[in-house]
Design a protein around this motif. Structure first.
Motif, mmCIF file in Angstrom:
data_model
loop_
_atom_site.group_PDB
_atom_site.id
_atom_site.type_symbol
_atom_site.label_atom_id
_atom_site.label_comp_id
_atom_site.label_asym_id
_atom_site.label_seq_id
_atom_site.Cartn_x
_atom_site.Cartn_y
_atom_site.Cartn_z
ATOM 1 N N GLN A 132 4.953 19.706 0.345
ATOM 2 C CA GLN A 132 6.293 19.825 0.392
ATOM 3 C C GLN A 132 6.719 19.415 -1.072
ATOM 4 O OE1 GLN A 132 8.766 20.413 3.744
ATOM 5 N NE2 GLN A 132 10.021 22.093 2.369
ATOM 6 N N HIS A 133 6.784 18.307 -1.050
ATOM 7 C CA HIS A 133 7.199 18.005 -2.362
ATOM 8 C C HIS A 133 6.241 17.057 -3.459
ATOM 9 C CE1 HIS A 133 10.227 17.589 0.837
ATOM 10 N NE2 HIS A 133 11.294 18.142 -0.114
ATOM 11 N N GLY A 134 4.950 17.100 -2.840
ATOM 12 C CA GLY A 134 4.310 16.703 -4.111
ATOM 13 C C GLY A 134 3.921 14.986 -4.004
ATOM 14 N N GLY A 135 4.757 14.791 -2.988
ATOM 15 C CA GLY A 135 4.597 13.640 -3.002
ATOM 16 C C GLY A 135 3.347 12.290 -2.727
ATOM 17 N N THR A 136 3.242 11.502 -2.492
ATOM 18 C CA THR A 136 1.703 10.871 -1.818
ATOM 19 C C THR A 136 3.007 9.675 -0.412
ATOM 20 O OG1 THR A 136 2.794 8.573 -3.266
ATOM 21 C CG2 THR A 136 0.654 10.250 -3.945
ATOM 22 N N ILE A 137 2.444 9.354 0.328
ATOM 23 C CA ILE A 137 2.485 8.377 1.322
ATOM 24 C C ILE A 137 1.621 7.193 2.100
ATOM 25 C CG2 ILE A 137 2.722 9.907 3.356
ATOM 26 C CD1 ILE A 137 4.507 8.267 5.101
ATOM 27 N N GLU A 138 2.007 5.802 1.590
ATOM 28 C CA GLU A 138 0.907 4.908 1.697
ATOM 29 C C GLU A 138 1.378 3.822 2.684
ATOM 30 O OE1 GLU A 138 0.126 3.564 -2.249
ATOM 31 O OE2 GLU A 138 -0.619 5.881 -2.567
ATOM 32 N N VAL A 139 0.271 3.357 3.994
ATOM 33 C CA VAL A 139 1.009 2.280 4.531
ATOM 34 C C VAL A 139 -0.375 1.207 4.147
ATOM 35 C CG1 VAL A 139 -0.866 3.014 6.228
ATOM 36 C CG2 VAL A 139 0.291 2.256 7.258
ATOM 37 N N ASP A 140 0.848 0.006 4.744
ATOM 38 C CA ASP A 140 0.325 -1.271 4.288
ATOM 39 C C ASP A 140 0.692 -1.765 5.867
ATOM 40 O OD1 ASP A 140 -0.521 -3.318 3.454
ATOM 41 O OD2 ASP A 140 1.098 -4.041 2.466
ATOM 42 N N SER A 141 -0.035 -2.563 6.165
ATOM 43 C CA SER A 141 0.497 -2.986 7.656
ATOM 44 C C SER A 141 -0.596 -4.366 7.832
ATOM 45 C CB SER A 141 0.144 -2.099 8.646
ATOM 46 O OG SER A 141 0.655 -2.754 9.630
#
Lengths: 129, 544
Positions: free
Chosen positions: B521-530
């Motif tokens: 929907q927003h053309g963004g990215t989501i990343e996770v670091d843990s």
């Protein structure tokens, strides 16, 4: 004053559900339920058998063959005053239903209390000529 | 001098020295030869002086014996006179080449004398003493003449010899002076010339040596002596060529290094591009997987929805019907005996309970289906310009109070690191709120879970929310100090229905929906670091 409700849905259990949900009203004689499992079936001379003659139609939109919107258009063409309520899973075709003159738009799962309220508020309607 | 080769210079120098030597030798030899000639001449002059003296003595003998012979007429005297004349003749013969006039004069006088003596002898023999005496008197004149003549010859030859000796001595002196002067001049000239030539070789050679040393040290801009026709000039030009080739080599080396650097850069760029491509491919695969899973989810939800409606409706109806049945059969049941009544009531209670269970689980399933359908609905949310900080703050409060409402004991420290400069941006606020509610809810869950499992009273569950304006994009980071995410399940995080929460606590759709909202929907990215047991951080980037 008794009212006929024509329920059009390809799902057979819908009939049983409506029958039970409107059990009390049916018993009191407020509504008489008629069930059709296709749009074509609903259009096949409903006036011959329907009693009482004050009619509301409640139709599912998604049906195999002729769908609810086509049925709505056909009914409005033949009996413009007949109130038709459309039932659908989503709201994506609501605009079409409004354009074609649906009296109400009900989303699944059907909230029967709301439905009964909407039925009560409908205009008196007309019998098929 | 650089126009003449060093070999020529050395040959010239050697030839010149040899020539000087030869000339000096020749001159000295000439002097010596002349000196030895002089000596021979002097010896000859000395012997002539001796001959002249001897002639004087022999003429003395001759005049005695000739006088004696004329007077005595002794044969013996005549013989002695002849012998003396013979000896005189020998002497005169020796002198003749030197003083022919004197010798001839003496010869004539001696002949006349001899003739007069013979005539006198004849006169005496014929007892003409007077004639004899007159003749002898006459002879005496000639004797004096000869004596004078011989004396003159002796004087002359002595003078001649002396003059000759003086001349020789002067000449020898001159020769010595000339020799010394010539030697000095020769030495000076030879030394100067040698020095000049050595210098003409040495100076450029030293300059060349400096240049070579400089170039060996790598100072390629060192001056090189101008190329000349001689060997050093040739070496200089060779050195120049060497320098040029070194410069060329350096240039090529630099070119090569530059080319290598370019190749390396190109390779790095290609590798980076490849890495990016791989990442993009992985993202695409993930997105595709999500999309197909989303479609599947939607399909499943749609198919399940209707039967589920029936289940829920009929369960609700059955409850109503059961209540009606209880009312209708109340009197009948009351009429039963206590055992039968208890059994009937127990069955009806169980039935009611079962129906409650059906309704409860039906509603649960219905919630799942609703989530799934929302998931599949995709891009519907209305977009408008919002203040992201405000949106995040709102969602944070909502999530916090929601969690408090569910569990009174819930507590967590909230830290906000909002970028005050963050400009408003266009997005779908409702959808993004859902994303934030999901992430905050997960963070709350993980942090409080860790607090619960940890048992350490000093542990403070904390959720940090940070926003940052990156110019072309906006970044939101949600970090909790909770239990963390094991690496092996990190790939599955965004898959629908994947959950680590106990059954009934999570649908496994929260992150999946969030993923769709952010990426599609927003053309963004989501990343996770843990890090398991330490933290989890989600980073959302939304392009403007």
């Amino acid at each position: 004053m008794s009212v006929s409700i024509l329920v059009v849905d390809d799902e057979p259990d819908v009939a049983e559900l409506f029958r039970q949900r409107f059990r009390r009203e049916a018993r009191q004689g407020a509504y008489v339920l008629h069930f059709y499992y296709s749009a074509e079936g609903a259009l096949a001379k409903p006036d011959d058998r329907i009693r009482p003659e004050l009619i509301r139609i409640l139709s599912d939109i998604n049906m195999p063959g002729m769908d609810g919107l086509a049925l709505l258009r056909e009914i409005k063409r033949r009996w413009p005053d007949l109130p038709v309520m459309m039932v659908t899973g989503g709201d994506e075709r609501r605009r079409s239903a409004d354009e074609y003159g649906a009296a109400a738009f009900i989303t699944k799962p059907v909230d029967f209390n709301l439905l009964k309220e909407q039925l009560r508020q409908l205009p008196s309607g007309a019998r098929p000529q | 001098m650089p126009f003449v080769s060093i070999r020529s210079r050395l040959i010239f120098l050697a030839a010149l020295l040899l020539a000087i030597l030869a000339v000096a030798s020749a001159l000295l030899s000439g002097q010596l030869i002349r000196a030895s000639d002089d000596l021979a001449e002097q010896a000859k002059l000395v012997s002539i002086v001796k001959n002249a003296n001897s002639a004087s003595k022999h003429f003395g003998d001759l005049k005695y014996w000739i006088t004696d012979s004329a007077k005595t007429l002794f044969v013996r005297s005549q013989q002695n006179a002849d012998a003396a004349k013979a000896r005189l003749d020998l002497d005169l013969k020796a002198i003749a080449p030197v003083d022919p006039a004197g010798v001839a004069a003496i010869g004539g006088e001696v002949d006349t004398l001899t003739e007069l003596a013979r005539k006198a002898a004849e006169a005496y023999s014929s007892d003409d003493s007077a004639g004899g005496n007159a003749l002898m008197q006459q002879a005496q004149t000639h004797i004096l003449n000869v004596d004078r003549e011989i004396e003159q010859i002796v004087d002359r030859s002595e003078q001649h010899a002396l003059a000759r000796r003086d001349a020789s001595m002067r000449q020898a002196e001159t020769a010595v002076n000339v020799s010394v002067a010539g030697g000095i001049i020769t030495l000076v000239v030879a030394l100067s010339l040698t020095a000049l030539i050595v210098r003409s070789i040495n100076a450029p050679l030293r300059r060349l040596e400096h240049s070579m040393a400089a170039i060996t040290r790598g100072e390629l801009d060192a001056t090189i002596p101008p190329p000349g026709r001689d060997e050093i000039g040739a070496m200089a030009s060779t050195l120049g060529m060497l320098r040029d080739s070194l410069i060329e080599r350096d240039r090529l080396e630099r070119d090569r290094q530059r080319a290598e650097a370019e190749i390396r850069a190109a390779r790095d760029a290609a590798e980076a591009a490849l890495t990016e491509l791989k990442a993009a491919q992985a993202n695409l695969i993930q997105a595709e997987k999500m999309a197909s899973l989303g479609q599947l989810t939607a399909g499943i939800a749609h198919e399940i929805k209707n039967p589920l409606n029936f289940v829920n409706n009929f369960a609700a109806l059955s409850t109503e019907l059961l209540d009606e049945l209880k009312q209708t059969t109340g009197s009948v049941v009351a009429a039963l005996d206590s055992d039968g009544r208890a059994e009937a009531e127990e069955v009806m209670a169980t039935l009611t309970g079962n129906l409650q269970k059906i309704i409860e689980h039906g509603n649960r399933a219905d919630n799942i289906v609703k989530s799934m359908l929302e998931h599949s609905r995709g891009v519907t949310g209305e977009r408008r310009e919002v203040d992201l900080n405000g949106l995040v703050e709102e969602a944070l409060n909502l999530a916090y109070h929601g969690a408090r409402a569910q569990d009174q004991s819930f507590n967590i420290t909230l830290e906000r690191e909002f970028d005050g400069e963050l400009r408003g941006m266009e997005l779908a606020p409702q959808e993004m709120t859902r994303v934030f509610l999901n992430l905050f809810g997960n963070g709350f869950y993980a942090a409080t879970k860790r607090a619960r499992e940890n048992g350490d009273a000093s542990f403070r569950p904390t959720l940090t929310v940070a926003t940052r304006d990156l110019g072309e994009a906006v970044e939101v980071r949600v970090r909790d100090n909770g239990t963390g995410i094991p690496p092996e399940i990190r790939d599955k995080l965004f898959q629908p229905f994947f959950t680590t929460k106990p059954t009934g606590k999570g649908t496994g759709l929260g992150l999946s929906i969030s993923y769709d909202i952010i990426t599609q929907q927003h053309g963004g990215t989501i990343e996770v670091d843990s890090e398991p047991g330490a933290f989890t951080e989600f980073t959302i980037r939304l392009p403007r």
